[in-house]
Design a protein around this motif. Sequence first.
Motif, short mmCIF file in Angstrom:
data_model
loop_
_atom_site.label_atom_id
_atom_site.label_comp_id
_atom_site.label_asym_id
_atom_site.label_seq_id
_atom_site.Cartn_x
_atom_site.Cartn_y
_atom_site.Cartn_z
N ASN A 152 106.44 67.31 -103.70
CA ASN A 152 107.78 66.81 -104.02
C ASN A 152 108.32 65.92 -102.90
OD1 ASN A 152 107.98 69.13 -102.33
ND2 ASN A 152 110.14 69.40 -102.91
N VAL A 153 108.00 66.26 -101.65
CA VAL A 153 108.44 65.43 -100.52
C VAL A 153 107.71 64.11 -100.52
CG1 VAL A 153 108.54 65.25 -98.00
CG2 VAL A 153 109.13 67.40 -99.12
N GLN A 154 106.40 64.14 -100.78
CA GLN A 154 105.62 62.90 -100.84
C GLN A 154 106.17 61.97 -101.92
OE1 GLN A 154 101.31 63.20 -100.90
NE2 GLN A 154 101.39 65.17 -99.87
N LEU A 155 106.46 62.52 -103.09
CA LEU A 155 106.95 61.71 -104.20
C LEU A 155 108.31 61.11 -103.87
CD1 LEU A 155 106.37 60.74 -107.07
CD2 LEU A 155 107.48 62.80 -107.92
N GLU A 156 109.20 61.90 -103.29
CA GLU A 156 110.53 61.38 -102.95
C GLU A 156 110.44 60.34 -101.84
OE1 GLU A 156 115.04 62.95 -101.83
OE2 GLU A 156 113.40 64.40 -102.02
N THR A 157 109.56 60.56 -100.86
CA THR A 157 109.37 59.59 -99.78
C THR A 157 108.89 58.25 -100.33
OG1 THR A 157 108.87 61.31 -98.15
CG2 THR A 157 108.08 59.09 -97.67
N ILE A 158 107.93 58.30 -101.24
CA ILE A 158 107.42 57.07 -101.85
C ILE A 158 108.53 56.36 -102.61
CG2 ILE A 158 105.90 56.21 -103.68
CD1 ILE A 158 103.89 58.41 -102.82
N GLY A 159 109.34 57.12 -103.34
CA GLY A 159 110.45 56.52 -104.08
C GLY A 159 111.46 55.84 -103.17
N ILE A 160 111.78 56.47 -102.04
CA ILE A 160 112.73 55.88 -101.09
C ILE A 160 112.15 54.60 -100.48
CG2 ILE A 160 113.83 56.21 -98.84
CD1 ILE A 160 114.14 59.18 -99.58
#
Length: 288
Positions: A152-160
């Motif tokens: 979930n952190v990886q996905l949110e980081t990529i989105g940001i």
Amino acid sequence: MLAPGLIDDIKVHIFNASKIKVGHDWNYSNIVSPFSRIYLIMEGDGVVMPNQNMHQLKPGYLYLIPSYTLCSYHCVDPILQYYVHFSHQLSDGVKIFDRISIKNEVKAMDIDYALFDRLLEINPHINLKFSDPNVYEQRNWYSNEVASPYNNVQLETIGILKQLFSRFIQNESTKEVSLKTQYRLTNVFQHIATHLYREIKLDELAEIACCSKDHFSRQFKKTTGMLPNDYINVKRIEKAQELLITTAKSQKQISEEAGFNSQQYYTRIFKKLIGTTPAEYRKMGGLI
């Protein structure tokens, strides 16, 4: 530019990010980084010069320095800034700046401050341990795996990262190059990126693009601003730069892996495009 749908193929990876105040020691000339940087200036005054184009750093603005771009930095008054260092390419290995036009300076939106705060909140240990490029550029940054193990952190980081990067993309008309041509050239770019190690002939590229050699060369130059052979040499030198900074391979190994048929020709093209020899580039850790 990217044909519709291909924008979804952009892959990003974060290396470092933080909120920091820098002073007059933030004064570096001719830095060439193997990653891209985004700065959000909060206060202070300074200058960045990507490819000799001067931008006065202004509070409330975002600045993008693309990877492998010659850039100088100068602090006039202490600067409070957010920064993020990251890589980005298409899923076929093609570097994103080969396919789109970008701006180096844009006005920040309110949400951008929140995005940086959130990026640091979910990635609390990715600040630079050394702020001097003469130190950290010479380290093997490529093996610095700072990505969170949590999906979930990886996905949110990529989105940001994608949101912040999107601020700099310039919208262009698709009329000059048809969508059909763009899709055909996508296969060409992918073929070049994955076959740099060997000779790449104009005939095979034209065949991939389903057109004659002359027509292909014209369309390729219209899209990239370069003839196919010049583009291939640029990609080979970028590959060599990456290997020089991130590995201990010999110059012979690097020239062969980058697809040059002789070490002498490799050195000559490298110096022509970069302004220094490969040995000098490695000795200075990529700083020229």
